[in-house]
Design a protein around this motif. Structure first.
Motif, PDB file in Angstrom:
ATOM      1  N   LEU A  76       0.838  -1.226   0.084  1.00 34.03           N
ATOM      2  CA  LEU A  76       0.146   0.047  -0.051  1.00 34.03           C
ATOM      3  C   LEU A  76       0.922   1.357  -0.074  1.00 34.03           C
ATOM      4  O   LEU A  76       1.886   1.342   0.863  1.00 34.03           O
ATOM      5  CB  LEU A  76      -0.819  -0.100   1.295  1.00 34.03           C
ATOM      6  N   VAL A  77       0.544   2.201  -1.048  1.00 32.95           N
ATOM      7  CA  VAL A  77       1.073   3.433  -1.005  1.00 32.95           C
ATOM      8  C   VAL A  77       0.413   4.743  -1.023  1.00 32.95           C
ATOM      9  O   VAL A  77      -0.745   4.690  -1.353  1.00 32.95           O
ATOM     10  CB  VAL A  77       2.034   3.556  -2.489  1.00 32.95           C
ATOM     11  N   ILE A  78       0.564   5.706  -0.036  1.00 36.43           N
ATOM     12  CA  ILE A  78      -0.170   6.711   0.267  1.00 36.43           C
ATOM     13  C   ILE A  78       0.529   7.845  -0.484  1.00 36.43           C
ATOM     14  O   ILE A  78       1.818   7.986  -0.508  1.00 36.43           O
ATOM     15  CB  ILE A  78      -0.360   7.165   1.714  1.00 36.43           C
ATOM     16  N   THR A  79      -0.366   8.487  -1.295  1.00 40.52           N
ATOM     17  CA  THR A  79       0.202   9.823  -1.970  1.00 40.52           C
ATOM     18  C   THR A  79      -0.885  10.895  -2.189  1.00 40.52           C
ATOM     19  O   THR A  79      -1.830  10.592  -1.442  1.00 40.52           O
ATOM     20  CB  THR A  79       0.805   9.277  -3.385  1.00 40.52           C
ATOM     21  N   ASN A  80      -0.665  11.891  -2.711  1.00 39.46           N
ATOM     22  CA  ASN A  80      -1.673  13.015  -3.025  1.00 39.46           C
ATOM     23  C   ASN A  80      -2.723  12.653  -3.965  1.00 39.46           C
ATOM     24  O   ASN A  80      -2.652  11.847  -4.859  1.00 39.46           O
ATOM     25  CB  ASN A  80      -1.079  14.144  -3.230  1.00 39.46           C
ATOM     26  N   HIS A  81      -3.979  13.177  -3.602  1.00 42.29           N
ATOM     27  CA  HIS A  81      -5.284  12.871  -4.484  1.00 42.29           C
ATOM     28  C   HIS A  81      -4.799  13.519  -5.855  1.00 42.29           C
ATOM     29  O   HIS A  81      -4.968  12.918  -6.928  1.00 42.29           O
ATOM     30  CB  HIS A  81      -6.520  13.713  -3.900  1.00 42.29           C
ATOM     31  N   HIS A  82      -4.050  14.596  -5.970  1.00 44.17           N
ATOM     32  CA  HIS A  82      -3.764  15.284  -7.151  1.00 44.17           C
ATOM     33  C   HIS A  82      -2.670  14.383  -8.156  1.00 44.17           C
ATOM     34  O   HIS A  82      -2.386  14.502  -9.366  1.00 44.17           O
ATOM     35  CB  HIS A  82      -3.282  16.760  -7.219  1.00 44.17           C
ATOM     36  N   CYS A  83      -1.659  13.576  -7.379  1.00 39.66           N
ATOM     37  CA  CYS A  83      -0.763  12.873  -7.850  1.00 39.66           C
ATOM     38  C   CYS A  83      -1.650  11.589  -8.530  1.00 39.66           C
ATOM     39  O   CYS A  83      -0.818  11.034  -9.525  1.00 39.66           O
ATOM     40  CB  CYS A  83       0.236  12.391  -6.854  1.00 39.66           C
ATOM     41  N   ALA A  84      -2.513  11.027  -7.918  1.00 45.31           N
ATOM     42  CA  ALA A  84      -3.260   9.789  -8.522  1.00 45.31           C
ATOM     43  C   ALA A  84      -4.469  10.124  -9.405  1.00 45.31           C
ATOM     44  O   ALA A  84      -5.039   9.263  -9.800  1.00 45.31           O
ATOM     45  CB  ALA A  84      -3.878   9.239  -7.224  1.00 45.31           C
ATOM     46  N   PHE A  85      -4.466  11.569  -9.693  1.00 46.81           N
ATOM     47  CA  PHE A  85      -5.392  12.076 -10.320  1.00 46.81           C
ATOM     48  C   PHE A  85      -5.631  11.486 -11.854  1.00 46.81           C
ATOM     49  O   PHE A  85      -6.590  11.335 -12.499  1.00 46.81           O
ATOM     50  CB  PHE A  85      -5.440  13.586 -10.475  1.00 46.81           C
ATOM     51  N   GLY A  86      -4.402  11.272 -12.388  1.00 42.35           N
ATOM     52  CA  GLY A  86      -4.669  10.590 -13.785  1.00 42.35           C
ATOM     53  C   GLY A  86      -5.383   9.357 -13.960  1.00 42.35           C
ATOM     54  O   GLY A  86      -5.949   8.624 -14.743  1.00 42.35           O
ATOM     55  N   VAL A  87      -4.933   8.599 -12.666  1.00 40.82           N
ATOM     56  CA  VAL A  87      -5.521   7.076 -12.791  1.00 40.82           C
ATOM     57  C   VAL A  87      -7.132   7.331 -12.399  1.00 40.82           C
ATOM     58  O   VAL A  87      -8.031   6.637 -13.186  1.00 40.82           O
ATOM     59  CB  VAL A  87      -5.074   6.251 -11.675  1.00 40.82           C
ATOM     60  N   ILE A  88      -7.274   8.189 -11.638  1.00 40.62           N
ATOM     61  CA  ILE A  88      -8.811   8.679 -11.167  1.00 40.62           C
ATOM     62  C   ILE A  88      -9.667   8.748 -12.652  1.00 40.62           C
ATOM     63  O   ILE A  88     -10.722   8.389 -13.046  1.00 40.62           O
ATOM     64  CB  ILE A  88      -9.014   9.397 -10.225  1.00 40.62           C
ATOM     65  N   GLN A  89      -8.922   9.867 -13.332  1.00 43.33           N
ATOM     66  CA  GLN A  89      -9.584  10.457 -14.604  1.00 43.33           C
ATOM     67  C   GLN A  89      -9.739   9.160 -15.612  1.00 43.33           C
ATOM     68  O   GLN A  89     -10.667   9.162 -16.460  1.00 43.33           O
ATOM     69  CB  GLN A  89      -8.652  11.415 -15.352  1.00 43.33           C
ATOM     70  N   GLU A  90      -8.678   8.360 -15.615  1.00 36.82           N
ATOM     71  CA  GLU A  90      -8.685   7.172 -16.520  1.00 36.82           C
ATOM     72  C   GLU A  90      -9.614   6.268 -16.638  1.00 36.82           C
ATOM     73  O   GLU A  90     -10.390   5.982 -17.602  1.00 36.82           O
ATOM     74  CB  GLU A  90      -7.112   6.505 -16.424  1.00 36.82           C
ATOM     75  N   HIS A  91     -10.348   6.121 -15.397  1.00 32.16           N
ATOM     76  CA  HIS A  91     -11.294   5.333 -15.080  1.00 32.16           C
ATOM     77  C   HIS A  91     -12.689   5.916 -15.166  1.00 32.16           C
ATOM     78  O   HIS A  91     -13.798   5.371 -14.564  1.00 32.16           O
ATOM     79  CB  HIS A  91     -11.206   4.417 -13.972  1.00 32.16           C
TER      80      HIS A  91
END
Length: 725
Positions: A76-91
């Motif tokens: 498990l890796v924690i980071t920022n919402h804005h750093c994971a935004f590309g994955v969120i947008q992708e789906h």
């Protein structure tokens, strides 16, 4: 790195508490007694063991330009919402809008893979300065110097990456005074586990960005996977969670004012080693132009995106990036002026120069180097407008940017691998193709056409000595809105660059094959690519001059300092030591270092950017705090400040206590601290963190993410078979 130049008698001193982005090697040179006095409770060698090439710092990972941290042995890796935004947008789709609603995987099979998402785990650092500098031929001019150093860096990286699943880089410190080979394990299967709703992850939006007080839940949780044998592998349903040797347990008690914390991560770039005149150029030219050009792009994307639900999703990632850069530029301008940073740098340089002159011939070369650097800076300013606009093509209209990418890829592929530009070498092909594919989600033609029209208008307004030939050839030399719009419509109607399958075919073609397509947008991209290649050669020569001159000047600066001077950020692993502290931004204002759920609700207006999701507000208003209430605040802490020395790239950095436990996740700096990139000011140097208790409150009281909480070790019991398989 050379201790005599980078460390310079590292003695314990209170001034070290916040300033300095220290390398893992430098941490081992710090006085252990001083570190204990600050609040470090683990031995420094636990942070980094040079013999093994690893340690607790290896729990801080690189997440594609951001930082992150392992928070459980199960990857498990924690980071920022804005750093994971590309994955969120992708789906995300209008029917399943994960950007707006958030996402929680109830079991591992539900976790969402991110196209091109990667996690790099640090493994070792090796001083290769002698090897790099020895590669420069005697009598080499500045361009030859740059090419020789770059080729040696490529050779060292190629040798390093012979190990499977390895990602290496040769990082330059102090303008080329030192070079370090950085070796990391790269994990290629990264999946989204949890993302809060956008109204949590971006609460306050651009209005609150870079500001305090903040109430933003800018965090997301990913998971890294490997093949069953533990080897790095691309996505497969047979892969298993990565077994993290080092991770940061969650400190459920959180922090309080004056607590010691460390921020670990991968800060991108700072400019404290620049000369005053180089800083002044950024102040007078670069940041104002960024505000102007990117501000217009933001307006276009917002206006066009608001007309279409799918379009709004498509432009979200680009818009988010441009907003951040645009506001940052404003903060840099305000901070440079408020802190008199350029003036102070001039005074500092004058002090070094006076000291060097007193010390005679030993520093004569340093003085000559400074004068030569100033001459280079003056020459560069004469061609600024063209170079800025041409260099901005990758940030603006996606169509031309994609056409340029496939064009440059074709030209570079015709060369031997070690002679290509680094971003087009074979090692970059998986990333490049992932990007070419992923950009399909970012395409919204009405907005893209308007962005290109704005670019053409600006290019056609350039002076006679700064023309962009590709624009003149395809659109003429004088702007006519009607004519340019018609030409853009025809260009987009006749292109296949924007068709995913055709674009991926183009990525494997030669320049001749691309030219034979007679594709109008591609033809424009081919011509732009030629100018960008020529511009790269100009910049390489300048960089070669800087590599020749700046190290000599930096030797004098470091010797004059007589105290520890951490090198500028360069994307490599760093640690900054800090305390949880508020600050006084202006006369009559005093900011406390923590915010709470009550403050979050007080900001709620029911409209963006202060629209608390109903499932959050219901729990918060009912004061269902669970076990996450701070007894002193009598509320759940949301964000906190520390005086850590951070910059871009530190987004997602773990903020940990003296025991090595995670107390928060760094996500921003305060407005008064944006110009920290040019110099640390202890009065206003504050970074903004999500408090771990807000993260846990969200997962517990709002999401009821029972399995995830058990996996994180903060709830009793083990995950079920279904949850772990």
């Amino acid at each position: 790195m050379k201790k005599t130049l980078l460390l310079l008698s590292l003695v314990a001193a209170p001034a070290l508490a916040g300033e300095g982005k220290w390398t893992p090697q430098q941490v081992l040179e710090l006085d252990p007694a001083w570190l204990r006095a600050q609040g470090l409770q683990v031995p420094p060698k636990k942070l980094w063991d040079p013999q093994r090439g690893t340690g607790l710092l290896a729990g801080a990972v690189n997440v594609g330009g951001c930082s992150g941290a392992f928070i459980a042995p199960s990857g498990l890796v924690i980071t920022n919402h804005h750093c994971a935004f590309g994955v969120i947008q992708e789906h995300s789709t209008p029917q399943r809008d994960l950007i707006t609603d958030g996402f929680l995987a109830s079991k591992r099979e539900d976790e969402l893979p991110g196209k091109g998402s990667r996690v790099q785990v640090p493994r070792s650092f090796k001083d290769v300065t002698k090897d790099v500098l020895a590669a420069v031929p005697a009598g080499a001019d500045d361009l030859a110097r740059f090419k020789a150093i770059e080729r040696k860096q490529k050779e060292l990286v190629a040798e390093c990456e012979k190990r499977p699943a390895t990602r290496c880089q040769v990082a330059s410190f102090d303008g080329g005074l030192n070079y370090t080979l950085v070796d990391a394990v790269e994990l290629a299967d990264v999946r989204l586990v949890y993302a809060p709703p956008r109204a949590v992850g971006e609460y306050g939006g651009e209005e609150d960005n870079w500001m305090w007080p903040r109430h933003t839940g800018d965090f997301a949780i990913l998971r890294a996977y490997t093949a069953p044998d533990g080897a790095s592998a691309p996505y497969s349903d047979k892969n298993v969670p990565y077994k993290a040797e080092f991770f940061f347990p969650l400190a459920t008690e959180g922090v309080k004012p004056d607590d010691f914390v460390m921020v670990l991560g991968y800060p991108g770039v700072t400019w404290r080693a620049l000369l005053a005149e180089e800083m002044a150029e950024r102040q007078s030219r670069l940041y104002p132009r960024m505000r102007d050009v990117f501000g217009e792009a933001i307006r276009i994307l917002e206006e066009e995106g608001d007309k279409d639900a799918a379009g709004k999703i498509a432009v979200a990632s680009q818009l988010k990036s441009l907003h951040n850069v645009h506001k940052n530029a404003g903060g840099q301008l305000a901070g440079l002026k408020r802190g008199r940073i350029v003036e102070k740098q001039r005074e500092s340089e004058a002090a070094v120069a006076a000291w060097a002159q007193k010390n005679g011939a030993k520093w004569a070369e340093a003085m000559k180097a400074r004068e030569a650097l100033l001459a280079e800076q003056a020459a560069t300013g004469k061609v600024f407008e063209r170079e800025f606009l041409l260099g901005s093509t990758g940030r603006l209209a996606r169509g031309p940017a994609l056409a340029v990418t496939v064009s440059r890829l074709a030209a570079e592929r015709a060369k031997p691998d070690l002679e290509r530009r680094p971003e087009y070498m074979e090692r970059e092909m998986p990333r490049l193709k992932d990007r070419l594919e992923r950009e399909q989600k970012n395409l919204f033609l009405p907005a893209d056409k308007k962005l290109l029209q704005a670019f053409v208008r600006r290019a056609q307004a350039l002076g006679p000595d700064e023309r962009i030939a590709a624009v003149d050839k395809h659109f003429g030399k004088t702007f006519s809105e009607k004519d340019v719009a018609a030409k853009i419509d025809a260009m987009y109607a006749g292109t296949k660059v924007l068709t995913l399958a055709e674009r991926m075919k183009m990525a494997g073609e030669t320049v001749a094959q691309l030219e034979a397509r007679k594709d109008p947008l591609l033809a424009f991209g081919l011509d732009l690519a030629k100018e960008l290649t020529a511009l790269d050669d100009v910049k390489d020569r300048r960089q070669g001059a800087a590599m020749r001159l700046r190290p000599e000047w930096r030797k004098a600066v470091l010797a004059h300092a007589g105290k520890p001077v951490a090198p500028d950020a360069n994307g490599t692993l760093r640690v900054t030591f800090a305390k949880v502290q508020g600050y006084a931004p202006r006369d009559g204002a005093l900011y406390t270092p923590q915010t709470t759920l009550s403050g979050l609700l007080a900001k709620h207006t029911g409209e963006e950017p202060f629209d608390v999701p109903e499932k959050v507000s219901q729990v918060a208003e009912a004061k269902r705090f669970g076990t996450w209430m701070d007894p002193r605040l009598k509320d759940v802490p949301v964000n906190f400040l520390a005086n850590a020395d951070t910059t871009g790239g530190n987004s997602g950095s773990p903020t940990v206590n003296g025991k090595g436990q995670l107390v928060g996740v760094n996500f921003d700096r305060v407005w008064e601290n944006v110009a920290n990139d040019f110099g640390y000011n202890p009065d206003v140097a504050r970074n903004v963190n999500v408090d771990v208790r807000y993260i846990l409150w969200t997962l517990d009281q709002v999401e009821n993410a029972d399995a995830l909480l058990r996996e994180l070790g903060v709830r009793k019991g083990k995950p079920t078979v279904q949850e772990t398989r």
